[in-house]
Structure formats: structure tokens, C-alpha cells
Design a protein around this motif. Structure first.
Motif, PDB file in Angstrom:
ATOM      1  N   GLY A 149     -13.892   0.654  15.573  1.00  0.00           N
ATOM      2  CA  GLY A 149     -14.590   1.502  16.547  1.00  0.00           C
ATOM      3  C   GLY A 149     -15.702   0.740  17.243  1.00  0.00           C
ATOM      4  O   GLY A 149     -15.821   0.772  18.471  1.00  0.00           O
ATOM      5  N   GLU A 152     -14.342  -1.886  19.614  1.00  0.00           N
ATOM      6  CA  GLU A 152     -13.884  -1.311  20.890  1.00  0.00           C
ATOM      7  C   GLU A 152     -15.056  -0.925  21.781  1.00  0.00           C
ATOM      8  O   GLU A 152     -15.013  -1.124  22.998  1.00  0.00           O
ATOM      9  CB  GLU A 152     -12.956  -0.114  20.619  1.00  0.00           C
ATOM     10  N   GLN A 153     -16.121  -0.392  21.154  1.00  0.00           N
ATOM     11  CA  GLN A 153     -17.330  -0.066  21.926  1.00  0.00           C
ATOM     12  C   GLN A 153     -17.882  -1.306  22.604  1.00  0.00           C
ATOM     13  O   GLN A 153     -18.212  -1.296  23.786  1.00  0.00           O
ATOM     14  CB  GLN A 153     -18.429   0.413  20.974  1.00  0.00           C
ATOM     15  N   SER A 188      -8.228   1.372  16.802  1.00  0.00           N
ATOM     16  CA  SER A 188      -8.948   2.362  15.988  1.00  0.00           C
ATOM     17  C   SER A 188      -8.076   3.589  15.744  1.00  0.00           C
ATOM     18  O   SER A 188      -8.151   4.205  14.686  1.00  0.00           O
ATOM     19  CB  SER A 188     -10.283   2.746  16.630  1.00  0.00           C
ATOM     20  N   ASP A 193      -9.674   0.911  10.526  1.00  0.00           N
ATOM     21  CA  ASP A 193     -10.525  -0.187  10.063  1.00  0.00           C
ATOM     22  C   ASP A 193      -9.795  -0.955   8.958  1.00  0.00           C
ATOM     23  O   ASP A 193      -9.805  -0.555   7.797  1.00  0.00           O
ATOM     24  CB  ASP A 193     -11.858   0.364   9.544  1.00  0.00           C
TER      25      ASP A 193
END
Ligand code: GLU
Length: 323
Positions: A149, A152-153, A188, A193
Motif C-alpha cells: 500500500g 503504491e502511494q 495491494s 503485503d
């Protein structure tokens, strides 16, 4: 032609079978067709699955088939310090976190979220130990996971031009396989993960392969179709660690009579090397290479296969899907 360094990376869990010989031949042919170098890496991180001396058996089988590496093989079991260094970098970047969950707890957490798992599907970790969800909360760390996550952010933040695309497409890993064509995976959502260091203290394949491909300067990965699904995880780690991503070609999988993938786990037999040239021809057939003019011993067989490979697998044309 760009620098070419390719590799064959067998796990020494037993002798080569028809499927792993085809993978070895494919990577060797691609390296030779490009005028490049071909390396062998013994992937012996998963020690409980390794079989004593299987590495020597594999190297002997390769040699019998005329597949000789251009440098001494490296062994992952001797490279733990490199993997630890990479993990430390990911931790410092906020992209790796310790996880205390057992398999059982993950299944319970999934059930609580209403997620049911189909048989054979990988377990998508529900993020229980992510730092923003409270971290270990006093429990003992078992494994280390990659924070998909946050990755990707970060990727989204550094690529504002992508914002016109849908959210899922913008954060997905996009890559082009020389045989399978354009591929995409939203890590994600589809993988979760994934583990970098296992609860038993062993290094996970994904991290080890990325560190080693970079350390060995691998520019082309040629391997079996069954590994294609790992590629986006490896590309994510390459980006997170600021390492180059090699070109990829995933070859057709060799299946048993029952249509199942051949593997050491389902008892695939060691390749019969009483006639190595015949074993090479069988591997070439599995790789969809023309065999009409093939006969004779190992070297002339390989010599004919190099240009056949170049034609079949469209060298240099990474956009053309040749599935
Ligand atoms: N060691 C892996 C296997 O034997 C192959 C890894 C790779 O080619 O990336 O399946």
C-alpha cells in the motif's frame, strides 16, 4: 545490441526434469542468440526443500547438455548479508514492516473481513501488522513483509501525470513480456503485503532473486511461465530498491500427461540423459522450436537451435506478443 547477461536459477530440490531443462535451454539459447553471457545461480535459500548434492547433479546435467555457464555459479545460501542490507533499506524507506501473524491468524482475520479463500489461491495478508494498524502491538515479530500500500502511494505521488488513468491502473505494475505481451497487476489488491523474510528466518525468493539479479548485472530474465505472476512483485522491489528491471520472457510450461505442470513436488522424473541430444530435442519441442533439421550430437543440435530460437522468439522486438 544492449549488454546481455542472462541466467538460469535452479532451486537444488532435485535433479533437472523435463520442465527445468527446457527453462535452462531457453535461457541459454536466448543468451547465445544475443551474443550475451549466461550465468547459473543456485537458489538454495529454502534450505528445508534443498537436497544434498542436487546442485552438483544439476550442473552435471547442464554440462552433459552442453550448457556451460560463463562464470562460476553463485549460491544464494552464501549471500544473506546482501539480502539483509536490502531489507534494511526497505525498512528505512518505510516499505517493510515486521509481522507477528501466524497462518491461522491470517485466515481468521480474513474470515472476519468476509474474505474467503479459494483452494490453491495465495493468502492475501489483511494488513493486521501494518504500522498504521497498530504494528506488532506487543507481539513477537515472526516475518518481514513488503508494504504494498505504501509502495503504491509513493509511486502515485511521484507520477502525477498518471492521474488521468483509473486509480487501479495508475498504481498497478505494468510490464511487457516478450512472449505474453502487455501485463498488469495491482499488487495491494491482487497479492497483498508479501513476505521478504520468513517466520523461520529464511529469505523469501522474491527478495533474494531481485538482489541477486541486480548484483549479477542480469539484463534478461528467461524462465518458465509458472513464474510470470512473480514478476510484478520483483519489479516493485526493484523500484523500491532503485535497481534496474531486466527484460522478461516467460516460456511455455512443460506439462505432464495429466496436463499438470511438471515439478519436483509432484514427482517429475529426472531428465533421461542417456542420450543428451534427444533430451535437448525434447526440450526444444516443449519450447515450440522447429525440429525438422535436428539430429546428431549435442553441439550440432545446439548450433541449429540458436538461430531457430532467434526466429521463434523475435529478438529485440519486445512489443510483439508471440503467444
Ligand atoms: N529458483 C526458481 C525455480 O527453480 C527460479 C527463479 C527464477 O528463475 O526467477 O523455480
Amino acid at each position: 545490441m544492449p549488454l546481455y547477461i542472462g541466467r538460469f536459477a535452479p532451486s537444488p530440490t532435485g535433479p533437472l526434469h523435463a520442465g527445468s531443462l527446457a527453462a535452462a535451454l531457453a535461457s541459454w539459447l536466448d543468451a547465445r542468440a544475443h551474443g550475451g553471457r549466461w550465468l547459473v545461480r543456485i537458489e538454495d535459500v529454502d534450505t528445508p526443500r534443498c537436497v544434498t548434492d542436487a546442485d552438483q547433479v544439476i550442473l552435471g546435467q547442464l554440462a552433459a547438455c552442453g550448457l556451460i555457464p560463463d562464470a562460476a555459479p553463485v549460491r544464494q545460501s552464501q549471500r544473506g548479508a546482501l539480502y539483509q542490507h536490502a531489507l534494511d533499506r526497505l525498512i528505512a524507506a518505510g516499505l517493510a514492516y515486521p509481522c507477528a501473524c501466524s497462518r491461522h491468524e491470517i485466515e481468521d482475520a480474513q474470515a472476519a473481513h468476509g474474505i474467503s479463500r479459494n483452494r490453491g489461491q495465495e493468502l492475501i495478508y489483511p494488513g493486521t501488522c501494518r504500522p498504521e494498524n497498530g504494528g506488532l502491538a506487543g507481539r513477537r515479530a515472526r516475518a518481514w513483509r513488503f508494504h504494498t500500500g505504501r509502495f503504491e502511494q509513493q509511486a502515485r505521488a511521484s507520477a502525477p501525470a498518471e492521474s488521468a488513468r483509473s486509480e487501479a491502473s495508475a498504481v498497478s505494475i505494468h510490464w511487457t513480456d516478450r512472449r505474453l505481451g502487455a501485463q498488469a497487476q495491482h499488487l495491494s489488491a491482487e497479492v497483498g503485503d508479501f513476505v521478504l523474510k520468513r517466520a523461520d528466518g529464511l529469505w523469501a525468493y522474491q527478495l533474494a532473486v531481485v538482489v541477486d539479479d541486480a548484483a549479477q548485472g542480469i539484463t534478461y530474465v528467461v524462465r518458465g511461465d509458472d513464474l510470470a505472476d512473480n514478476t510484478p512483485r520483483q519489479i516493485a522491489l526493484q523500484r523500491a530498491l532503485d535497481l534496474p528491471t531486466p527484460s522478461h520472457l516467460h516460456t511455455p510450461l512443460v506439462r505432464g500427461r495429466d496436463g499438470e505442470k511438471l515439478s519436483k513436488q509432484n514427482g517429475a522424473r529426472a531428465v533421461d540423459l542417456s542420450d543428451p541430444a534427444a533430451a535437448i530435442r525434447a526440450a526444444a519441442r516443449a519450447l515450440d522450436l522447429p525440429l525438422s533439421s535436428l539430429s546428431g550430437s549435442v553441439q550440432p543440435t545446439l548450433d541449429v537451435l540458436v538461430p531457430a530460437w532467434a526466429t521463434r522468439y523475435g529478438l529485440g522486438d519486445t512489443k510483439r506478443s508471440i503467444r
